[in-house]
Design an enzyme around this catalytic site. Structure first.
Site, PDB file in Angstrom:
ATOM      1  N   TYR A   1       0.818  -1.210   0.000  1.00 24.82           N
ATOM      2  CA  TYR A   1       0.000   0.000   0.000  1.00 24.82           C
ATOM      3  C   TYR A   1       0.856   1.265   0.000  1.00 24.82           C
ATOM      4  CZ  TYR A   1      -3.992  -2.897   1.197  1.00 24.82           C
ATOM      5  OH  TYR A   1      -4.972  -3.829   1.180  1.00 24.82           O
TER       6      TYR A   1
ATOM      7  N   ASP B   1      -6.136  -6.425   5.581  1.00 22.43           N
ATOM      8  CA  ASP B   1      -7.253  -5.917   4.789  1.00 22.43           C
ATOM      9  C   ASP B   1      -8.199  -7.071   4.461  1.00 22.43           C
ATOM     10  OD1 ASP B   1      -8.848  -4.355   3.265  1.00 22.43           O
ATOM     11  OD2 ASP B   1      -7.372  -3.855   1.744  1.00 22.43           O
TER      12      ASP B   1
ATOM     13  N   ASP C   1      -2.334 -18.106   4.791  1.00 22.12           N
ATOM     14  CA  ASP C   1      -3.415 -18.884   4.167  1.00 22.12           C
ATOM     15  C   ASP C   1      -4.081 -19.815   5.175  1.00 22.12           C
ATOM     16  OD1 ASP C   1      -0.734 -20.282   2.281  1.00 22.12           O
ATOM     17  OD2 ASP C   1      -1.410 -20.934   4.235  1.00 22.12           O
TER      18      ASP C   1
ATOM     19  N   LYS D   1       3.192 -14.506   5.684  1.00 19.94           N
ATOM     20  CA  LYS D   1       3.426 -15.511   4.651  1.00 19.94           C
ATOM     21  C   LYS D   1       4.947 -15.618   4.493  1.00 19.94           C
ATOM     22  CE  LYS D   1       1.835 -18.179   1.337  1.00 19.94           C
ATOM     23  NZ  LYS D   1       1.274 -19.481   1.633  1.00 19.94           N
TER      24      LYS D   1
END
Ligand code: NAP
Length: 588
Positions: A160, A305, A281, A227
């Site tokens: 972002y 988000d 995940d 991740k």
């Protein structure tokens, strides 16, 4: 400070910051921005509920003095077309705490989202979204009661940051050339390029906020979401810095999940928060299957988000999800939905998102008693099927009410039945505590099954070691053998004395050095047959390091040390079992 249009109330005192903590007087001045579209309807209704809860909880001793601030269309009408007056920013900083309705982002003309501008100007780096189930709210989950998490999403970094270079532009070509020629990177021709900055500063201040919240609100755990198995130097680094900060700044208040198993046998010590981490995940799955195991989540910008909307959808959708954007101290609480302009001024929509953001605000101010009254009244009103149109269309037999009537119903519950409501909230907390105890019992009884179910994949020696079993120097071999049988272990550690350190005696040593040598188990002592020096590894050594030590030294056990003292043992069987159970890490 003097203002052009903002009128600071004459009664009441400002909230201040002292020694890193906010200090809230009994009559604080709090800023509010009613927002555009449906903003005025939901703000007016919610304010009446907050005020009623504070009055009921503190019998008039405490009261919020509201100070109106302006952003968006109302600001433009007052400040001569200015949607984002700088004095509003000054006033929020001055008042420390504010709450706002949704704002329209004017389309075209180079306008940036007012919400994004607000976050950047006030450096509101933590986006906080509590997601909890209120009985009666329509939910797709079978057991939504378990959902009670708070997502702390980093607000300023990650993809972002806006460092992006469009395919086909000279900037893109320049960067692509540098990456290929100087850095040896390989990627397809004409790829669009974006940079994902994740810094220790940004990561640590976010994780610090999450841990402070967990401590203040007596939460059970903080989970770092990442991740890192793929993006090692950004997402993996977030995880690493998160643990580092937790250890360095909150050492006496936290334990890691690895320590929970290795040092505490799965039993969470009172007053300690467990810091754990999960791959991004997997957390999406787990928050649907076992949401009760998660409490506070600390995430980077993009993961947060996705995650906050996904969890919110489990318990009524983003229409009722509350939120806040917080800097070190300044906090702006806000509805998470938009201005729904087609419903403006119809007294029709659901005020829950803003209303519950106000509950967060009361908790942030330390006014938990008032927050509890609303938390307990809310499911009562929904349970009576007294709901606005959006919930009514998902329920059978619902009674559709207006925004203001919904607020009236809440106030009636709060003012009429405060003691009963307080009891309901206590009962809810007791039920949460009982569930926690049940999980703990399972962890203690079968740690591997608990790890598997909760998605914890042990990755270090400390996470899979068994506790040290030892006997003093001079113990007879016979006594040591009895001890081994009683503890059901195949080795013992022996502290040989200051200068000699520690040794290890195994069943094999007894067989080869005593039985094979035709010696007496009664007369011989453990000191005579121990192996030395110990082959050791630190608790944070990776599983592959441990397995290398086992094979290079042709031994069956590695002793895990902390500050030169053995704290556990990892055997080839432990490694085998863990790899069989969890695999050898995943790279998908
Ligand atoms: P929206 O205002 O969130 O509305 C989308 C739909 O969500 C509404 O039509 C309504 O669904 C439902 N909804 C939203 N709030 C509700 C409430 N309180 N009660 C019941 N239902 C509710 O999204 P949008 O139409 O995409 O955006 C409109 C404007 O809001 C835009 O200018 C956008 O930039 C702005 N916005 C502001 C914020 C913010 O200030 N935080 C956030 C998002 C968007 P039904 O039609 O199905 O009843």
């Amino acid at each position: 400070m003097t203002y052009q249009h903002v009128k600071i109330p004459e009664v009441g005192k400002k909230i201040t910051v002292k020694s890193g903590k906010i200090e809230v007087p009994d009559q604080p001045i709090v800023g509010f921005i009613e927002g555009d579209g449906i903003g005025p309807d939901i703000t007016a209704a919610s304010m009446r509920v907050w005020d009623a809860a504070v009055e009921k909880a503190y019998g008039g001793k405490r009261k919020i003095n509201w100070c109106e601030l302006y952003l968006g269309e109302k600001a433009a009408s007052i400040y001569d077309g200015e949607y984002f007056p700088s004095e509003t920013l000054d006033a929020i900083k001055d008042l420390v705490v504010a709450i706002k309705g949704p704002l329209t982002t004017p389309i075209g003309g180079g306008f940036r989202s007012l919400n994004v501008s607000l976050r950047q100007n006030l450096d509101l780096y933590a986006c906080v979204r509590p997601v909890r189930y209120y009985k009666g709210v329509p939910s797709p989950l079978q057991d939504p009661d378990q959902v009670d998490v708070v997502v702390f999403r980093e607000n300023t970094e990650d993809v972002y940051a806006g460092i992006e270079y469009e395919s086909g532009t000279p900037e893109n070509e320049k960067l692509a050339k540098f990456l290929r020629n100087e850095m040896g990177a390989k990627f397809f021709e004409d790829a669009g390029l974006g940079i994902k900055p994740i810094s220790p500063f940004g990561s640590k201040r976010l994780v610090r906020k999450a841990i402070e919240f967990a401590i203040d609100q007596n939460r059970e755990s903080v989970t770092l979401v990442h991740k890192g198995n793929i993006m090692k130097f950004t997402e993996g680094a977030f995880r690493k810095w998160g643990y580092e900060l937790a250890k360095n700044e909150f050492e006496d208040k936290i334990i890691t999940e690895e320590e929970l198993y290795s040092e505490y046998g799965g039993k969470q010590p009172k007053g300690k928060i467990v810091i754990k981490d999960r791959i991004a995940d997997i957390i999406f799955q787990l928050l649907q299957l076992r949401p009760g195991e998660f409490d506070v989540l600390a995430t980077m910008n993009l993961n947060g988000d996705y995650l906050s909307d996904a969890v919110a959808a489990e318990v009524g959708g983003i229409g009722i999800a509350p939120g806040a954007n917080i800097s070190d101290h300044v906090a702006v609480f806000e509805a998470t939905h938009g201005t729904a302009p087609k419903y403006a001024n119809q007294n029709k929509v659901n005020p829950s998102s803003l209303l519950l953001s106000g509950v967060m605000m009361l908790e942030y101010m330390g006014w938990n008693e008032a927050a509890d009254l609303i938390n307990a009244a809310y499911p009562k009103v929904i349970g009576d099927k007294f709901v606005t149109y959006d919930f009514a269309r998902q329920m059978t037999g619902a009674h559709t009410v207006s925004t203001s009537t919904f607020a009236d119903a809440l106030i009636a519950k709060i003012t009429g039945n405060a003691d009963v409501l307080a009891r309901f909230e206590r009962e809810r907390r007791d039920a949460v505590e009982a569930e926690r105890k049940e999980r703990e019992a399972k962890r203690i009884e079968d740690p591997i099954a608990a790890m598997r179910e909760s998605g914890h994949q042990p990755s270090t020696a400390g996470g899979i070691m068994s506790p040290v079993r030892g006997v003093p120097a001079g113990t007879s071999v016979e006594d040591a053998m009895h001890q081994m049988r009683e503890w059901d272990v195949s080795y013992l550690l022996v502290e040989l004395g200051e200068d000699k350190g520690w040794g290890i005696m195994t069943k094999r040593d007894v067989v080869t050095k005593i039985v094979g040598a035709n010696k007496s188990t009664h007369n011989g002592t453990v000191d005579e047959i121990v192996s030395r020096p110990l082959i050791t590894a630190p608790a944070d050594a990776s599983l592959s390091t441990v397995s290398l030590l086992l094979s290079e030294n042709n031994i069956r056990r590695v002793v895990i040390e902390a500050r030169d003292i053995p704290v556990g043992v990892v055997s080839d069987t432990d490694l085998f079992d863990i790899v069989e159970e969890f695999g050898w890490g995943t790279d998908d």
